[in-house]
Design an enzyme around this catalytic site. Sequence first.
Site, PDB file in Angstrom:
ATOM      1  CG  ASP A 170     -18.261  14.144  -5.482  1.00 21.95           C
ATOM      2  OD1 ASP A 170     -18.566  12.702  -5.013  1.00 21.95           O
ATOM      3  OD2 ASP A 170     -17.634  14.402  -6.257  1.00 21.95           O
ATOM      4  CG  ASN A 178      -8.223  12.686   1.141  1.00 20.16           C
ATOM      5  OD1 ASN A 178      -8.049  13.597   2.351  1.00 20.16           O
ATOM      6  ND2 ASN A 178      -9.194  12.748   0.489  1.00 20.16           N
ATOM      7  CG  HIS A 183      -6.005  11.131   4.324  1.00 16.63           C
ATOM      8  ND1 HIS A 183      -4.325  10.969   3.444  1.00 16.63           N
ATOM      9  CD2 HIS A 183      -6.451  10.396   2.825  1.00 16.63           C
ATOM     10  CE1 HIS A 183      -4.948  10.551   2.267  1.00 16.63           C
ATOM     11  NE2 HIS A 183      -5.865  10.128   2.082  1.00 16.63           N
ATOM     12  CG  ASP A 187     -10.603  12.371   7.662  1.00 18.78           C
ATOM     13  OD1 ASP A 187     -10.793  12.037   7.157  1.00 18.78           O
ATOM     14  OD2 ASP A 187     -10.376  10.952   8.680  1.00 18.78           O
ATOM     15  CD  GLU A 213     -15.306  12.525  -3.011  1.00 16.74           C
ATOM     16  OE1 GLU A 213     -14.935  11.400  -2.422  1.00 16.74           O
ATOM     17  OE2 GLU A 213     -14.323  12.712  -3.667  1.00 16.74           O
TER      18      GLU A 213
END
Length: 299
Positions: A170, A178, A183, A187, A213
């Site tokens: 993770d 973010n 975003h 990404d 994530e």
Amino acid sequence: MKILIVEDEPVSRRLLEATLLRWNYDVVTTTDGTEAWEVLQKPEAPSLVISDWMMPDMDGLELCHRIRESEKLGYTYLVMLTTKGRKEDVIKGLEAGADDYLTKPFDHEELRCRVKIGERIINLERKILQLANTDSLTGSLTRRAFMEKIEIEVERAIREDRPLSLVITDLDHFKNVNDRYGHQTGDLVLQKFAEQLCTLSRQYDFVGRYGGEEFAICFPGVDDPSVISIAERMRKQVADLRVVIMADSSCSIQITASFGAATLQREGKETLTSLIARADDALYKAKRKGRNRVCLAND
Ligand SMILES: [Mg+2]
């Protein structure tokens, strides 16, 4: 493309085999439905079957029924090739689940065209399956596809008494990325993260996007301590990564990830659920201990 021939009559079998080989197909031959069924249960089994109807033991009709009832992943395209040419036989064969029906003696050109149709359908099915199983952002497996695959691998590892490891990882503080950079950059970070995990995976390992994530990696044949050293290499590679942010290309950010690893226990009652739970626990341990580290699950 691999084609399975099911034919009890030696001369017909050899003729069909020679014909298909000449057309550059890989060919597997069997002499009745029982033998064919066994071949179809193996990994990398042929997707296209050309089967006779009348055979000792399990006949073509029964084989057809069995194939359609099985929930095996991937479609099996079956062409019935038989001397039974009456209308009611054709209907019976198609009703049993045959995709196509040809009578013997076969016309070479017609058989070639019909095999091509089967090949087209199988390739189309594979393409659709691949799209459905791939996470569009990162190119890794979707969670559902990963779970299907690891379930098969865990069953196999237990059956063959072979090692298997699972790592769940993770990104640390991903929400901050973010919030701070938007975003699009988020990404991009996810893409780069997945890329690193895939680069360090071997041919038989597979990576799935487990959550937003969070990614899971299955390592068939790998025991601890090997899984720890692989996860450690992944952790380091991720920490060394610099991701250029979208809004300002002169600026890059550093990310880290936490890793939880678990190895399949070969004594006792380990299941996929308990393996995942242990890898998850190990991930939380890594988070609690300060993130950017690898932890191994307790037995
Ligand atoms: Mg026969």
